[in-house]
Design an enzyme around this catalytic site. Structure first.
Site, PDB file in Angstrom:
ATOM      1  N   GLY A  11       0.803  -1.212   0.000  1.00 41.19           N
ATOM      2  CA  GLY A  11       0.000   0.000   0.000  1.00 41.19           C
ATOM      3  C   GLY A  11       0.835   1.259   0.000  1.00 41.19           C
ATOM      4  O   GLY A  11       1.849   1.370  -0.698  1.00 41.19           O
ATOM      5  N   CYS A  12       0.407   2.237   0.831  1.00 43.38           N
ATOM      6  CA  CYS A  12       1.068   3.543   0.850  1.00 43.38           C
ATOM      7  C   CYS A  12       2.524   3.476   1.283  1.00 43.38           C
ATOM      8  O   CYS A  12       3.318   4.362   0.957  1.00 43.38           O
ATOM      9  CB  CYS A  12       0.299   4.492   1.767  1.00 43.38           C
ATOM     10  SG  CYS A  12      -1.339   4.954   1.151  1.00 43.38           S
ATOM     11  N   ALA A  13       2.894   2.446   2.020  1.00 42.34           N
ATOM     12  CA  ALA A  13       4.292   2.295   2.458  1.00 42.34           C
ATOM     13  C   ALA A  13       5.173   1.680   1.381  1.00 42.34           C
ATOM     14  O   ALA A  13       6.387   1.568   1.557  1.00 42.34           O
ATOM     15  CB  ALA A  13       4.360   1.441   3.725  1.00 42.34           C
ATOM     16  N   GLY A  14       4.580   1.269   0.264  1.00 48.86           N
ATOM     17  CA  GLY A  14       5.298   0.490  -0.738  1.00 48.86           C
ATOM     18  C   GLY A  14       6.486   1.179  -1.367  1.00 48.86           C
ATOM     19  O   GLY A  14       7.494   0.527  -1.681  1.00 48.86           O
TER      20      GLY A  14
END
Length: 350
Positions: free
Chosen positions: A141-144
């Site tokens: 997700g956004c941490a990818g």
């Protein structure tokens, strides 16, 4: 320092369709106001989000049609392959190399399903060799973007002399759902956009920055804060309203723990380069990290111009921070499903 992994270049790309926030608000009103009693109160998020424009792989009217999983995923494969090539070629050109020079490619994406994976689908177009090592990564997700950067740097360090290409591509708009009358879905329709970013990393004497360390922290019992639900229509967003206060309360101790494993402290960081999940998240990060109000200026600018593109967004911020030259030590950070935070420390290359 000469034997450390260096960030050689960054490339970014967005699709052709630009969405003005006022037009997105009007489309959401058309889609939801008659069916969702609390819509008018929730619609204020279109104004308070800090977003002016976003980019999408399809024109706005496409999202107002009845769409199932096959239509959404077909759009994902076509759009993601195009953005992959655009961002990757931009990074390779800045690095002065071509696709045939890449030894390993790390592909980060969580907004669609592609098997064969994206880098295989564009391999011939990119000119990748037939012995290239492919590392597709899903679910971050956004941490990818930050976690993918960490993976790519470790692969580059493990085999000095090889070139590692990281590509993070997300088509968040494909998860806009007319059938889901939820607060999370309406808020997501005000926040998320599409985009891609790519980085070239290798052990080298020179570059934009040297990779000093990386780490992650996952909070237990937080699986329901962010992620996807899956049904016949495709992905449905899980997006907890309490992310900003969660970040304000817990992000500093978590990052301090990550830094402490490398004998570093928050005070050693000259510039935080953060994933701007939303306007409230950016403000919460400034408070939590004891930064002056407005310190995360590039984060707000990227959010305003592109919205939250999930994984690539932090790399868009890093590109802005790096343009005039990085300070002595920059900490690239992002929060994502898990619920977790990922960090990479970058020092100014000689």
């Amino acid at each position: 320092m000469s034997q450390s992994v260096k960030l050689i270049s960054i490339g970014t790309a967005v699709p052709a369709h630009i969405i003005q926030q006022r037009d997105a608000a009007a489309a959401a009103h058309q889609a939801f106001s008659a069916r969702f009693r609390d819509f008018d109160r929730l619609a204020k998020v279109f104004e308070s989000s800090g977003i002016r424009t976003r980019y999408a792989v399809q024109p706005l009217e496409w999202y107002l049609e009845p769409l199932g999983w096959p239509e959404r995923n077909a759009a994902y494969i076509e759009g993601a392959c195009s953005l992959f090539a655009s961002a990757a070629n931009a990074a390779l050109e800045k690095a002065g190399i071509r696709g045939k020079d890449v030894d390993t490619v790390v592909t980060v994406s969580s907004t669609g399903i592609a098997t064969p994976s994206l880098e295989a689908r564009v391999a011939q177009q990119m000119g990748f060799r037939d012995d290239i090592e492919r590392v597709p990564v899903f679910g971050l997700g956004c941490a990818g973007g930050v976690s993918g950067f960490s993976i790519a740097s470790r692969l580059a360090q493990s085999r000095p002399g090889t070139v590692v290409l990281l590509v993070a591509v997300e088509l968040c708009t494909l998860a806009f759902r007319l059938d889901q009358l939820t607060k999370a879905n309406i808020v997501a329709s005000a926040l998320f956009g599409d985009g891609a970013a790519a980085c070239v990393l290798k052990v080298a004497n020179e570059g934009l920055a040297a990779v000093e360390m990386s780490g992650q922290h996952t909070w237990p019992g937080t699986l329901d804060i962010m992620g996807w639900s899956v049904d016949r229509q495709g992905f449905g967003v899980i997006f907890d309203r309490d992310i900003p206060p969660f970040a304000e309360e817990r992000i500093a101790p978590a990052i301090s723990g990550i830094l402490g494993r490398a004998d570093l402290e928050l005070a050693d960081i000259d510039r935080f380069a953060c994933h701007p999940g939303g306007a409230k998240v950016v403000t919460a990060l400034e408070t939590a990290l004891s930064l002056g109000q407005g310190s995360l200026d590039h984060e707000r600018d990227v959010l305003s111009e592109y919205g939250n593109m999930s994984a690539p967004t932090a790399l868009f911020v890093l590109d802005r921070v790096a343009e005039p030259g990085l300070p002595s030590r920059t900490l690239l950070t992002a929060m994502g499903p898990g619920f977790s935070v990922s960090c990479v420390s970058l020092t100014r290359a000689a």
